[in-house]
Design a protein around this motif. Structure first.
Motif, mmCIF file in Angstrom:
data_model
loop_
_atom_site.group_PDB
_atom_site.id
_atom_site.type_symbol
_atom_site.label_atom_id
_atom_site.label_comp_id
_atom_site.label_asym_id
_atom_site.label_seq_id
_atom_site.Cartn_x
_atom_site.Cartn_y
_atom_site.Cartn_z
ATOM 1 N N THR A 61 0.814 -1.219 0.000
ATOM 2 C CA THR A 61 0.000 0.000 0.000
ATOM 3 C C THR A 61 0.848 1.270 0.000
ATOM 4 O O THR A 61 0.366 2.340 -0.372
ATOM 5 N N GLU A 62 2.115 1.166 0.408
ATOM 6 C CA GLU A 62 3.006 2.330 0.396
ATOM 7 C C GLU A 62 3.759 2.479 -0.919
ATOM 8 O O GLU A 62 4.557 3.399 -1.088
ATOM 9 N N GLY A 63 3.513 1.558 -1.863
ATOM 10 C CA GLY A 63 4.192 1.637 -3.143
ATOM 11 C C GLY A 63 5.541 0.958 -3.186
ATOM 12 O O GLY A 63 6.266 1.047 -4.184
ATOM 13 N N ASN A 64 5.917 0.278 -2.109
ATOM 14 C CA ASN A 64 7.187 -0.454 -2.072
ATOM 15 C C ASN A 64 6.981 -1.891 -2.543
ATOM 16 O O ASN A 64 5.851 -2.347 -2.734
ATOM 17 N N LEU A 65 8.094 -2.608 -2.724
ATOM 18 C CA LEU A 65 7.996 -3.992 -3.169
ATOM 19 C C LEU A 65 7.756 -4.912 -1.978
ATOM 20 O O LEU A 65 8.470 -4.857 -0.970
ATOM 21 N N LEU A 66 6.765 -5.762 -2.094
ATOM 22 C CA LEU A 66 6.487 -6.798 -1.114
ATOM 23 C C LEU A 66 6.930 -8.129 -1.716
ATOM 24 O O LEU A 66 6.402 -8.555 -2.752
ATOM 25 N N VAL A 67 7.926 -8.732 -1.113
ATOM 26 C CA VAL A 67 8.458 -10.014 -1.585
ATOM 27 C C VAL A 67 8.012 -11.096 -0.614
ATOM 28 O O VAL A 67 8.473 -11.154 0.531
#
Length: 303
Positions: A61-67
């Motif tokens: 939701t913050e625009g970062n990558l979730l791996v």
């Protein structure tokens, strides 16, 4: 910023990054065999050391990558997790500062439309040198569609895979395995004898330690790195620059003879004929040290 949980990682991305734009690029072929795009997420098997991990990369939701690590295919240690972070950052080219490129490109007649339409696109890389060289060789003098077909045949014939939810996720063939094969072993792939010889030859160089990613990077000099690759049988200037661009991240790598680049320039300029080398060099003069990204963005108009 890096958030490290047991079953996932969160990797911060630069401002000049758009996950959807990168997913759009990665979805350009429905015959890609090295990863799957599912519901706007990328699923890929990543070999790290002696382990094979299955990861799902998405945007949080913050625009970062979730791996997210999938089920049993999870890292055994923090050091392996760190290698996954390094791989993903390299894959998405997160450590390149694109601000200077965008400043240059927005003033450039050819690139200003590209950076407007594809803002946040990264040069999605091929972190493994053997895979990058093979992809370059497979793509020589054929169209992109058939190149994907050859890659799938090569990977599914000689690579390994892991399974999840009825889907196979492939690991690119090991150079040590390919190095022991003969041209006859590759005959089922339906490609030229020369390409078979080139693939085996590159595999042998990597398997015996004569060639590695570290060795090329240690040159620290684009021309030396280019010359090192061109000395390899089957690697001409186009393939060398493609690999320097997509794997080794030399910003001034420039596959100037690339047909796709010529077609993109012809499309954007409205010219009746493809540009000459001299015309391309003149157009590319402002791109100095950004030739790699300029090429990648121009390709995007075509595929």
């Amino acid at each position: 910023m890096l958030v490290n949980q047991q079953d996932h990682l969160i990797i911060a991305v630069p401002k000049e990054f758009n996950f959807k734009e990168n997913i759009s690029y990665m979805s350009r072929s429905n015959n890609e065999c090295m990863f799957e795009i599912r519901d706007g997420k990328v699923i890929k098997a990543i070999p790290v050391g002696n382990e094979i991990l299955l990861v799902e990369v998405s945007e949080n939701t913050e625009g970062n990558l979730l791996v997210r690590f999938i089920e049993k295919y999870t890292p055994s240690s923090d050091s392996v997790r760190d290698m996954v972070v390094h791989y993903v950052r390299d894959w998405f080219d997160l450590d390149t500062d694109l601000k200077p490129y965008y400043e240059m490109a927005k003033r450039d007649p050819l690139l200003q439309q590209a950076v407007s339409e594809f803002y946040g696109l990264r040069n999605i890389g091929i972190p493994d040198l053997f895979e990058a060289l093979c992809w370059g060789i497979l793509g020589q003098q054929i169209n992109l569609t058939y190149a994907y077909t050859l890659k799938r045949r090569f990977v599914e014939t000689f690579g390994n895979s892991i399974e999840w939810e009825g889907q196979s996720y492939w690991i690119f063939p090991e150079p040590e395995y390919i190095a022991k094969l003969t041209v006859e072993d590759l005959s089922s792939l339906k490609m030229t004898v020369k390409k078979c010889e080139y693939l085996i030859g590159v595999a042998q160089l990597i398997a015996d330690g004569s060639l590695s990613k570290a060795q090329v990077l240690e040159t620290g000099n684009f021309k030396e790195a280019e010359n090192m690759l061109i000395k390899i049988r089957g690697i001409g200037p186009w393939t060398a620059n493609y690999v320097l661009m997509r794997c080794l991240r030399f910003p001034n790598a420039f596959p100037i003879a690339d047909v796709g680049l010529h077609n993109a320039i012809k499309h954007l300029t409205g010219a009746e004929e493809k540009p000459t080398k001299e015309e391309i060099l003149k157009l590319a003069a402002p791109w100095e040290n950004w030739e790699s990204y300029a090429t990648f963005y121009l390709w995007r108009f075509l595929y």
